[in-house]
Design an enzyme around this catalytic site. Sequence first.
Site, PDB file in Angstrom:
ATOM      1  CG  HIS A   1      -3.017  13.234   6.922  1.00 48.44           C
ATOM      2  ND1 HIS A   1      -2.391  13.344   8.131  1.00 48.44           N
ATOM      3  CD2 HIS A   1      -3.710  12.091   6.952  1.00 48.44           C
ATOM      4  CE1 HIS A   1      -2.700  12.291   8.869  1.00 48.44           C
ATOM      5  NE2 HIS A   1      -3.495  11.514   8.171  1.00 48.44           N
TER       6      HIS A   1
ATOM      7  CG  ASP B   1      -7.526   7.171   2.237  1.00 50.79           C
ATOM      8  OD1 ASP B   1      -6.432   7.677   2.499  1.00 50.79           O
ATOM      9  OD2 ASP B   1      -7.670   6.132   1.574  1.00 50.79           O
TER      10      ASP B   1
END
Length: 431
Positions: free
Chosen positions: A41, A13
Amino acid sequence: MKTVAVVGSQWGDEGKGKIVDLLAADADVVVRFQGGNNAAHTLVVDGEKFILRLVPAGALHDGKTCVIGNGAVVDPIALIEEVDSLRSRNRMRADDALKLSYDAHLVMPYHRAIDRAREARLGKRAIGTTGFGIGPAYEDKMARIGLRFDDLENFAAFTEKLEYNIREKNLYLRAVLKAKPVSAAEIIAKMKIARTRLRRYLCDTSIYLADAIAAGKRILFEGAHGVMLDIDHGTYPYVTSSNCGASAVFGGAGIAPGRLDGVLGISKAYTTRVGGGPFPTEIKGRLGDALRAEGDEFGSATGRPRRIGWFDAVLVRHAARLNGMWGLALTKLDVLTGIDPVKICVGYEIRGKSFAEIPANRRMLDKVKPVYEELPGWSDDISDVRALADLPEAARRYLERIEAATGVPLAMVGVGAAREATIVLRNPFAD
Ligand code: IMP
């Protein structure tokens, strides 16, 4: 450089999607080489939000080829949904925009069922997986009972292997995990659809990439997760089931060592992780909550709130050593605006003993006390800044300290969610 890998240097992340999307403009081919739809994403392009899980970020640029290599594990139904969603938004319309390796393993509904049932039984000791069946799919790959896209070619033989696996998995689900068995008929029907829909994308992606390299094309290898989630070099057992660093490019995409020109590390200006496991610089309480809200720190794949912490230079040095980083892209600097002071962890201490690296006995990571450097914060909005010189002095000093503490030169600094909200200092494809 012509071939560049982008890898996360924390617990995933880090904002790799945005950086990959930005670099994809200069690439011809974008490649996923490990992991599955446990990765996600989030990208904002022209104000439109996209979440990509399996399809590489090149999909948001016209005329790029996206490759999913043999090292990835692919839930075929999730992939079809993602392709359909992109096509409905006018992306990835051409069949040759995606190349899928025959050798990539399939994530099956029984892998998801096992993942979830195991986690539920582990209770407090749960890993906090995404529940998408990634670990069990890699287990089957290593146990040599996995099913690959290649197997779909002969559907009768595929069904035979699948039924054998389902019988075994259902025994395990019922008897050991006390969970509901999966339905063979339902899975076979789904795989029939998967075969029809995905066959058009299948090819030998290793040969495709070798030819692309020989033709001088620019290739971006898009790592998923982050080095601290790496099965060998992360915080085992609180990790994912693949190698997440640049070394995985060679096995997972089938290119030769030496064919990768450089590695760009990605790190947030602070640290986050989802799931269980040690987290030395974790910030609990009101400040952590405020940063979570400001940074919208909720998992893209699962929606779970992310744990928040200060920037940890020890972790990033670990990732830099393992990956030989050419540069570091630091994302989400804007989220720290208004926090004063800001802190950087530069080392660890255990009972008075100092550590410059993660202690060799990784279990000790739970016990370390971070050694912080405190720096003054800044309060001016930086989201429109596009040059380092225009940042407030305190923000520049923060960046300089990160560069010095990690030993990796900064290549990019993210100051907002949009593709253009990035200060580009060095572009790996221009080097
Ligand atoms: P799994 O990959 O679903 O088996 O989950 C194992 C661990 O990796 C859990 O802590 C997950 O939260 C974490 N994880 C897997 N993929 C990602 C990612 O893309 N970002 C952040 N954490 C991830």
